[in-house]
Structures are given as structure tokens and as C-alpha cells.
Write an enzyme that holds these catalytic residues in place. Structure first.
Site, PDB file in Angstrom:
ATOM      1  CG  ASP A   1      -2.228   0.731   1.005  1.00  0.00           C
ATOM      2  OD1 ASP A   1      -2.328   1.496   0.020  1.00  0.00           O
ATOM      3  OD2 ASP A   1      -3.145   0.576   1.829  1.00  0.00           O
TER       4      ASP A   1
ATOM      5  CD  GLU B   1      -3.249   5.096   1.612  1.00  0.00           C
ATOM      6  OE1 GLU B   1      -4.240   5.421   0.935  1.00  0.00           O
ATOM      7  OE2 GLU B   1      -2.717   3.955   1.539  1.00  0.00           O
TER       8      GLU B   1
ATOM      9  CG  HIS C   1      -2.400   3.432  -2.978  1.00  0.00           C
ATOM     10  ND1 HIS C   1      -3.003   3.897  -1.834  1.00  0.00           N
ATOM     11  CD2 HIS C   1      -2.335   4.494  -3.828  1.00  0.00           C
ATOM     12  CE1 HIS C   1      -3.266   5.191  -1.973  1.00  0.00           C
ATOM     13  NE2 HIS C   1      -2.888   5.567  -3.174  1.00  0.00           N
TER      14      HIS C   1
ATOM     15  CG  HIS D   1      -3.796   2.874   5.687  1.00  0.00           C
ATOM     16  ND1 HIS D   1      -5.075   2.641   6.134  1.00  0.00           N
ATOM     17  CD2 HIS D   1      -3.779   2.554   4.369  1.00  0.00           C
ATOM     18  CE1 HIS D   1      -5.820   2.200   5.126  1.00  0.00           C
ATOM     19  NE2 HIS D   1      -5.061   2.122   4.039  1.00  0.00           N
TER      20      HIS D   1
ATOM     21  CG  HIS E   1      -8.402   4.905   4.182  1.00  0.00           C
ATOM     22  ND1 HIS E   1      -7.082   5.322   4.055  1.00  0.00           N
ATOM     23  CD2 HIS E   1      -8.578   3.993   3.198  1.00  0.00           C
ATOM     24  CE1 HIS E   1      -6.500   4.698   3.049  1.00  0.00           C
ATOM     25  NE2 HIS E   1      -7.395   3.876   2.512  1.00  0.00           N
TER      26      HIS E   1
ATOM     27  CD  GLU F   1      -7.168  -0.380   3.540  1.00  0.00           C
ATOM     28  OE1 GLU F   1      -6.045  -0.597   3.060  1.00  0.00           O
ATOM     29  OE2 GLU F   1      -7.779   0.681   3.355  1.00  0.00           O
TER      30      GLU F   1
END
Length: 275
Positions: A8, A10, A61, A105, A117, A135
Site C-alpha cells: 500500500d 499511505e 493502493h 495504514h 481509513h 484493512e
């Protein structure tokens, strides 16, 4: 041996603002380069420990088309593009020996946590059997459903703590300390990559000590959605009902794989606007 690296953006070191993660942002190209470099560091570490391993890298991502293919370590197989089976875990199967999460994240509602998020801005919270899961938890449990342990995660301090709460024996690499949703104290990217390479080798070497995260049996799932229109769409899915508060939908899954697939569908539904 087959290993999957899910990457990902972030949680990459030095990334702290949405413009660095959004293809429309002025700093996105830098974010892509940093993301690719951290992926390469983990690939190198994995192959330091297991030179003959088959390494798959899932671009995980946004559009799933962020990693720079021409810059990625040529020894890895790149999984990119969407939609695809298992979303952020593209390439994972029951023959995979371990999974590594890079640049992850924390879940929505965590804080302080950089760019926290859950799957998309349209999802406010996911609760599986009453437990909130972002996630990290959703992907770790999906891997665990297939018998695959998550042996490493990198991201900010809050993301790392989130995995340690679920899988205490996993290796984590804190590449930045969160100050808020869009602020952090970050390691220099080169220092982060050096730590990631060492940690990836360590994680693969001790993978037998890390159990898969398994959540068995029928599961009651609740998802809080940002947009009431998405709730309307979600109730068209067989088995999904509207909860009393009007913003939450609920369903019962026969196993975690089914719960995961429905959540992925809800993410896609959240992108649809009223006609």
C-alpha cells in the site's frame, strides 16, 4: 516457496499527505517512487533469506496501478490492476507460504494515524463478530483463512500496533511516527529501506513461529457506510439488511472469505453516485 508482498502507499516512509497518494496530486509521482523503493527493499530481504523463493508483489493502493513496473525488482511477479480476486491480496492462494504487508495504514477511526481509513472513504467502520477491523485485520484474516500467516508489516506506529494486537509474533517496522491524519515524523527513506530489508529477512527466517490469523465459523458482520445512497444499494445484495441507525448494514457470512468478498463489493458500491 511462494511469498506474497502486498504494498500500500499511505504507510510508506515520508508519505503523509493525500496529494502524495492520489494520481491527481502534484506529489504523486514521488509517492510512487518511494512506494516502489520500499517494495524492492522487502523483495531483497525476502530473497536474502530464501534465494529460490517465488515472490509475488500485489500493488494494493487505490487503482492498483502505482508501483513502477520498470523500477521493480525483476525477480518478482507484479500483480496490478482491478477489479481482481482478493483485492489487496491479489496473487494469494493456499499455496502461499507467507504474506508481508508493506506501507500499510491504520483503520478508520484510529488516531493519531497517518491517512487512516478502511478500504475507501465510503467505509466508516467494519465489525466482524463485534470486533472493529481495518484493512490490516481484514487482509490478515483473509490470508489466515487460506492458512497463510502475515509475518511482517510496515507503516506508522499505529498501524504496526494494530497488527501486533492481532498477530503478536509478527515482525513490524515503524517507518514513521504519526502526529495526525496528515502529519508524521518519518525516517529518512534510505534508513527505512535498510530496516525493511533486514526485517523482511528476519520475518521469513522465523515464519514458522507466526500462526495464521483465523476467524472461523459463521460471522455476523456490520459495516458503517458514509453515504446513505450506498446503504440503499447495499440492501439490494441478497442477505444484506439495513440496521436501525440507517447508516449501518448487516449480514451473516458463512465464513471469512464470504465476509471479505461482501466488504470488497461494498467498497465498489460506495463509488457509485445517484443517477
Amino acid at each position: 516457496m511462494k511469498l506474497l508482498i502486498s504494498v500500500d502507499m499511505e504507510g510508506v516512509s515520508a508519505v503523509s499527505h493525500p496529494t502524495e497518494t492520489n494520481p491527481a496530486g502534484y506529489d504523486y509521482e514521488r509517492g510512487r517512487a518511494l512506494m516502489t523503493a520500499e517494495a524492492n527493499a522487502v523483495i531483497a530481504g525476502v530473497l536474502d533469506a530464501e534465494p529460490t523463493a517465488e515472490v509475488w508483489v500485489a500493488d494494493a493502493h487505490g487503482p492498483f496501478r502505482n508501483l513502477l513496473p520498470e523500477e521493480l525488482d525483476r525477480r518478482a511477479h507484479l500483480v496490478r490492476g482491478k477489479p481482481r480476486p482478493l483485492g489487496m491480496l491479489g496473487g494469494l492462494d493456499e499455496h502461499t507460504d507467507a504474506a508481508l504487508f508493506v506501507g500499510y495504514h491504520a483503520r478508520a477511526g484510529s488516531g493519531p494515524a497517518v491517512l487512516a481509513h478502511t478500504m475507501s472513504d465510503g467505509i466508516l467502520d467494519v465489525r466482524v463478530a463485534g470486533r472493529p477491523m481495518g484493512e490490516i485485520g481484514l487482509n490478515a484474516a483473509m490470508a489466515g483463512h487460506l492458512g497463510v500467516p502475515v509475518v511482517l508489516l510496515s507503516g506508522d506506529d499505529t498501524a504496526c500496533a494494530e497488527l501486533r494486537d492481532l498477530v503478536p509474533s509478527a515482525v513490524t517496522v515503524e517507518v514513521k511516527q504519526a502526529l495526525g491524519q496528515a502529519a508524521a515524523i518519518a525516517l529518512h527513506p534510505e534508513e527505512a529501506r535498510e530496516r525493511l530489508r533486514r526485517a523482511a529477512a528476519e520475518a521469513i527466517t522465523q515464519r514458522a513461529l507466526v500462526p495464521p490469523l483465523t476467524i472461523a465459523g459463521r460471522l455476523d458482520v456490520e459495516v458503517d457506510l458514509y453515504n446513505p445512497f450506498t446503504v440503499d444499494l447495499a440492501t439490494l445484495v441478497p442477505g444484506v439488511s439495513r440496521a436501525e441507525d440507517g447508516r449501518t448494514i448487516a449480514f451473516t457470512a458463512t465464513d471469512f472469505a464470504e465476509a471479505y468478498r461482501v466488504v470488497l463489493l461494498l467498497v465498489q458500491l460506495s463509488s457509485i453516485k445517484p443517477g
